[in-house]
Design an enzyme around this catalytic site. Structure first.
Site: not given
Ligand SMILES: [Zn+2]
Length: 341
Positions: A83, A189
């Site tokens: 990620d 996020h």
């Molecule tokens: Zn992300």
């Protein structure tokens, strides 16, 4: 079965018109929670690790836990995905370790904070695509910048300041050959995504629809797509936590995305909330307990429950046995044929 490429999972998801959740891990319990949820719901699984997770787990621990997962859950097609790789080098090191998919996030400079130029993003992503595809490994790119911070990665922007430009998205996919594309449509996020239930002004689903219309064959990725449900917030606060009121991405918006080209949905915060709430509850209700298993087991169960629910909501449930895994060698050959075709 061995770890499989993410491209195969997403191609299958496109055929079946469903989405696949990608869940972040740092430790054994989180991996177990995902694999148990996948078994229970008969789902393919994407397990992803950020740079922070790789450093926390010393990388090799994580990789070998994932090998254990493939031994113990042979019926589940499972991907190990990087990620937010911040540089070509980070992506190459993940490929060398055995990840079967990497994200090159060239929307930011290698410091993981400063928005980059389009030219830099294309060049870095293209380089990762060349290396990865020669080994049958999948690549996710990002165009536009997401809001918030993820494991120290992110510009700390609000979700709306660097939305994905559809023209640039088309150009980017054409020039890089990425398998999947993360787009910025107002999500962030972390736990604090929206200060009230998102509307079309704060969560730009119209932008997503436009990108899908222009790139109908590209697998789109929604980052920062935890739903941050109130019941999970409440458990934490009921047992001494101090979360401020917050809103995530509603499931129905994600499902609208899945109808419009979204094949991968990143979820981390919801699992963090579930784990923390379960641990706080044990600490509050059984202060005499000191065996870590007394709170890690309920924590793992709480995460499993959230993951199983998301797998069902995203539509991947029931699809684990639809297909036989394609080897990475065969995937590499297919990319080669495609390039020379
Ligand atoms: Zn992300």
């Amino acid at each position: 079965m061995p770890l499989v490429s993410m491209r195969q999972l997403l191609d299958e998801a496109a055929k079946g018109a469903y989405g696949v959740g990608a869940f972040n891990v740092n430790n054994m319990e989180q991996i177990q929670a995902i694999m148990e949820a996948a078994r229970e719901t008969k789902s393919p699984a994407i397990v992803q690790a950020s740079r922070g997770a790789r450093s926390y787990s010393q990388d090799r621990f994580l990789y070998h836990l994932m090998l254990a997962a493939t031994e113990l859950y042979p019926e589940i097609p499972t991907v190990l995905h990087l990620d937010h790789g911040n540089s070509v080098e980070t992506c190459k090191s993940a490929i060398a370790m055995g990840f079967t998919s990497v994200m090159m996030d060239g929307s930011l400079m290698p410091d993981g904070k400063t928005p980059s130029t389009f030219e830099y993003n294309v060049k870095a992503t293209r380089e990762v695509v060349e290396t990865a595809h020669s080994k049958g490994i999948t690549v996710e790119g990002e165009i536009g910048c997401l809001g918030g911070i993820e494991d120290g990665h992110g510009a700390g922007l609000d979700g709306l300041s660097h939305l994905t430009d559809p023209d640039q998205a088309v150009e980017f996919v054409g020039q890089t050959g990425v398998d999947a594309l993360a787009i910025a449509i107002g999500t962030s996020h972390g736990a604090y995504k929206f200060t009230s239930k998102p509307t079309g002004e704060t969560l730009k689903m119209d932008r997503l629809l436009e990108i899908h219309r222009r790139l109908p064959n590209t697998h789109l990725v929604m980052h920062g797509s935890s739903s941050v449900p109130k019941d999970l917030q409440d458990i934490i606060n009921q047992y001494g936590g101090k979360l401020k009121p917050t809103w995530g991405v509603p499931i129905e918006e994600i499902q609208l995305g899945i109808k419009n080209g979204v094949r991968k949905i990143n979820v981390d915060t919801d699992n963090r909330l579930a784990i923390t709430g379960a641990i706080r509850k044990v600490f509050a209700e059984k202060p005499e307990e000191f065996d870590p298993r007394s709170y890690l087991k309920p924590a793992r169960d709480a995460m499993k429950k959230v993951v199983a629910l998301r797998m069902t909501q995203f539509g991947q449930a029931g699809h684990a046995g639809d297909y036989a895994p394609i080897s990475l060698e065969e995937m590499a050959k297919r990319y080669q044929r495609h390039l020379t075709a």
